[in-house]
Design a protein around this motif. Structure first.
Motif, mmCIF file in Angstrom:
data_model
loop_
_atom_site.group_PDB
_atom_site.id
_atom_site.type_symbol
_atom_site.label_atom_id
_atom_site.label_comp_id
_atom_site.label_asym_id
_atom_site.label_seq_id
_atom_site.Cartn_x
_atom_site.Cartn_y
_atom_site.Cartn_z
ATOM 1 N N ASP A 173 55.230 -77.533 18.261
ATOM 2 C CA ASP A 173 54.552 -77.169 17.096
ATOM 3 C C ASP A 173 54.634 -76.598 16.919
ATOM 4 O O ASP A 173 54.632 -74.657 17.572
ATOM 5 N N LYS A 181 54.101 -72.378 15.192
ATOM 6 C CA LYS A 181 52.867 -71.839 14.991
ATOM 7 C C LYS A 181 53.524 -70.502 15.301
ATOM 8 O O LYS A 181 53.362 -69.184 15.552
ATOM 9 N N CYS A 230 50.153 -66.768 7.139
ATOM 10 C CA CYS A 230 50.864 -68.544 8.197
ATOM 11 C C CYS A 230 49.851 -68.657 9.281
ATOM 12 O O CYS A 230 50.011 -69.795 9.638
ATOM 13 N N THR A 231 48.632 -68.339 8.806
ATOM 14 C CA THR A 231 47.170 -68.960 9.051
ATOM 15 C C THR A 231 46.874 -70.250 9.549
ATOM 16 O O THR A 231 46.170 -71.093 9.957
ATOM 17 N N ALA A 232 47.117 -70.656 7.566
ATOM 18 C CA ALA A 232 46.763 -71.621 6.436
ATOM 19 C C ALA A 232 45.602 -71.740 6.618
ATOM 20 O O ALA A 232 44.736 -70.670 7.529
ATOM 21 N N PHE A 248 43.231 -68.256 14.127
ATOM 22 C CA PHE A 248 44.329 -69.343 14.739
ATOM 23 C C PHE A 248 44.369 -69.153 16.280
ATOM 24 O O PHE A 248 45.255 -70.363 16.340
ATOM 25 N N GLN A 250 43.073 -72.191 17.248
ATOM 26 C CA GLN A 250 43.472 -73.557 17.237
ATOM 27 C C GLN A 250 44.415 -73.784 17.757
ATOM 28 O O GLN A 250 44.360 -75.134 18.264
ATOM 29 N N ILE A 251 45.154 -72.168 18.169
ATOM 30 C CA ILE A 251 46.430 -73.046 18.995
ATOM 31 C C ILE A 251 45.972 -73.714 20.367
ATOM 32 O O ILE A 251 46.695 -74.273 21.076
ATOM 33 N N ARG A 297 54.403 -76.534 8.851
ATOM 34 C CA ARG A 297 53.330 -76.858 8.457
ATOM 35 C C ARG A 297 52.739 -77.916 7.894
ATOM 36 O O ARG A 297 51.679 -78.072 7.715
ATOM 37 N N ASN A 337 49.960 -77.632 10.623
ATOM 38 C CA ASN A 337 49.734 -76.109 10.776
ATOM 39 C C ASN A 337 48.704 -76.023 8.979
ATOM 40 O O ASN A 337 47.254 -76.078 8.742
ATOM 41 N N GLN A 356 44.823 -80.875 12.374
ATOM 42 C CA GLN A 356 45.596 -81.069 12.967
ATOM 43 C C GLN A 356 45.563 -81.471 14.716
ATOM 44 O O GLN A 356 46.255 -82.512 15.035
#
Length: 340
Positions: A25, A27, A37-39, A57, A60-61, A273, A276, A281
């Motif tokens: 992934d 990120k 970048c964080t969507a 973000f 999410q990671i 992407r 993300n 996800q």
């Protein structure tokens, strides 16, 4: 050993099995973007009004790492620092890695930018000495180095010399890396097949003078079609070849890329992407694993993904019919070849 170490060992020893296909992934978008970048922070009905904050973000990671399906989590050094402070990788078999350079063709996510209209130039903001100095806190010895050759003698010489400088820096600091080679980011006057051949030859050329201790752990390249991938993957068994995700595409594009890459000698997929920007996800990652393992075809995985979204009461970005369409040209051509 991390799961990545075990898989790479089996692949290099000729003991590859489909469960050894590596999923990463990416990120690391803050190295080439900024806010975007964080969507989008999507609501369950699909609407959104803002991008995720940095804290969201990182959350999410952490969720993806906790899921324990991806083998590599690629992030910026600054975000890895925060994730390690949180204990995100404590007792995890997911390998953290950092983006070790950020050449100018990676800056495409900056709003209103004009950088990517020019041929790529080397640039590096990560400090390997500082990373190794803080190794216990950072918790990784692996980074991504990217290079783009543009068929210009002066620019490609500069790119090669910057890569050599990085390798020397990595050797001094006991740092390992994997190598990403993009397609030229400007028109170099070649068609799709010739571009693929140019990229393959450029990879082998730039590694020709590099001895074992300084060679990349694996490669990450665009999927330029089955023939190009097969050519590179079969040329030198010591090179583990993987594919990058490119644009978001459809969900079918995501699963089709994994299936076709694995079929034609790829042993790794590193998607940014495509993960993300997904509606869920963790769900798309779970389906990616099923496709890589051969449990589901790409088409079956799209249908299963939409079924899971329905259970989660998440409105999909595209209808099922639209999401089943292959939109990326190299994947279309590969699908036609398979059907024939």
């Amino acid at each position: 050993m991390t799961r990545l170490d075990e898989k790479l060992a089996r692949i290099r020893n000729g003991q590859y099995r489909r469960s050894d296909f590596i999923i990463a992934d990416a990120k690391d978008g803050d190295m080439g973007s900024g806010i975007t970048c964080t969507a989008p922070n999507r609501n369950r009905d699909g609407s959104w009004t803002r991008y995720r904050t940095r804290a969201e973000f990182l959350d999410q990671i952490a969720e993806v790492v906790k899921q324990d399906i991806v083998d590599i989590m690629l992030v910026s050094a600054s975000n890895l620092e925060l994730l390690q402070e949180r204990g995100t990788f404590s007792d995890s078999r997911v390998k953290p890695a950092i983006r070790a350079n950020d050449a100018t063709d990676c800056w495409g996510g900056v709003r209103h930018q004009r950088y990517t209209k020019s041929p790529s130039q080397p640039h590096r903001s990560a400090d390997l000495r500082r990373l190794v100095e803080r190794a216990p806190a950072i918790g990784t010895d692996l980074g991504l180095y990217s290079v783009t050759f543009v068929n210009d003698v002066d620019m490609d010489r500069a790119a090669g010399e910057a890569f050599a400088d990085f390798r020397a820096d990595a050797a001094r600091n006991g740092f390992k890396y994997f190598l990403e080679v993009f397609n030229p980011n400007t028109d170099i006057g070649l068609d799709r097949q010739a571009t693929a051949e140019f990229v393959n030859d450029s990879i082998l050329r730039v590694l020709g003078g590099v001895m074992k201790p300084d060679r990349p752990q694996f490669l990450k390249i665009p999927f330029n079609g089955p023939a190009a991938l097969e050519e590179l993957a079969s040329f030198d068994p010591s090179l583990v070849v993987g594919v990058l995700g490119g644009g978001a595409g459809t969900t079918r594009d995501t699963f089709e890329l994994i299936a076709q890459a694995e079929r034609h000698g790829g042993r790794l997929a590193l998607f940014g992407r495509k993960i993300n920007l997904a509606e869920s996800q963790r769900t798309i990652i779970a389906m990616m694993r099923h496709v890589a393992d051969g449990d589901l075809t790409a088409e079956e995985a799209v249908r299963a993904y939409h079924g899971e979204l329905k259970k989660l009461s998440i409105t999909p970005i595209r209808s099922l019919d639209d999401d089943l369409v292959i939109t990326e040209e190299p994947l279309k051509q590969a699908a036609i070849r398979k059907a024939a």
